[in-house]
Design a protein around this motif. Structure first.
Motif, PDB file in Angstrom:
ATOM      1  N   LYS A  62       0.858  -1.184   0.000  1.00 34.46           N
ATOM      2  CA  LYS A  62       0.000   0.000   0.000  1.00 34.46           C
ATOM      3  C   LYS A  62       0.897   1.237   0.000  1.00 34.46           C
ATOM      4  CE  LYS A  62      -2.501   0.560   3.655  1.00 34.46           C
ATOM      5  NZ  LYS A  62      -3.522   0.718   4.702  1.00 34.46           N
ATOM      6  N   MET A 116      -3.213   0.277  -3.646  1.00 36.09           N
ATOM      7  CA  MET A 116      -2.822  -1.062  -3.218  1.00 36.09           C
ATOM      8  C   MET A 116      -2.239  -1.758  -4.452  1.00 36.09           C
ATOM      9  SD  MET A 116      -2.452  -3.268  -0.850  1.00 36.09           S
ATOM     10  CE  MET A 116      -3.417  -2.703   0.526  1.00 36.09           C
ATOM     11  N   GLU A 128      -4.463   6.694  -1.819  1.00 35.39           N
ATOM     12  CA  GLU A 128      -3.907   5.389  -1.449  1.00 35.39           C
ATOM     13  C   GLU A 128      -4.046   4.417  -2.624  1.00 35.39           C
ATOM     14  OE1 GLU A 128      -5.634   2.284   1.538  1.00 35.39           O
ATOM     15  OE2 GLU A 128      -4.649   3.910   2.663  1.00 35.39           O
TER      16      GLU A 128
END
Length: 121
Positions: free
Chosen positions: A6, A15, A13
């Motif tokens: 992450k 991932m 954000e």
């Protein structure tokens, strides 16, 4: 094995799944964030999207130039290997010629010794 990493880039954000170590991905994200911040700090009216496009183009330019450099280095290395192969062949031929000449010298020296021996008799 895939690693899930992450990262935060421009406050968003992401991932990621990658085979690379997380520390490597974090380093890339940090470099990207820095380049984006540098791009935005130079021009306050630039959007994060525009900054991302500019950084992407700059990165592709860097990559293209690096690949060109790698290709040149490969070409030079191939030329060096070819030259070394030719030099090795020439050296082997010269060593064979040296051996032939040494044998001839020995033969001539033994003929001279025979001649001296005959003359002394």
């Amino acid at each position: 094995m895939l690693n899930r990493v992450k990262v935060m880039i421009c406050g968003k954000e992401y991932m990621l799944q990658t085979e690379e170590p997380p520390s490597y991905v974090y380093g890339l994200a940090k470099m990207l964030e820095k380049r984006l911040n540098d791009m935005c700090s130079g021009n306050s009216s630039i959007s994060p999207y525009s900054a991302a496009v500019m950084v992407a183009l700059s990165t592709l330019d860097d990559l293209s130039k690096a690949q060109g450099n790698v290709d040149n280095i490969r070409m030079q290395a191939k030329e060096y290997v070819d030259e070394a192969g030719k030099a090795r062949i020439e050296r082997d031929a010269a060593l064979k010629e040296i051996e032939v000449l040494k044998a001839k010298i020995e033969q001539l020296e033994s003929n001279q010794q025979l001649k001296k021996l005959k003359d002394s008799i």
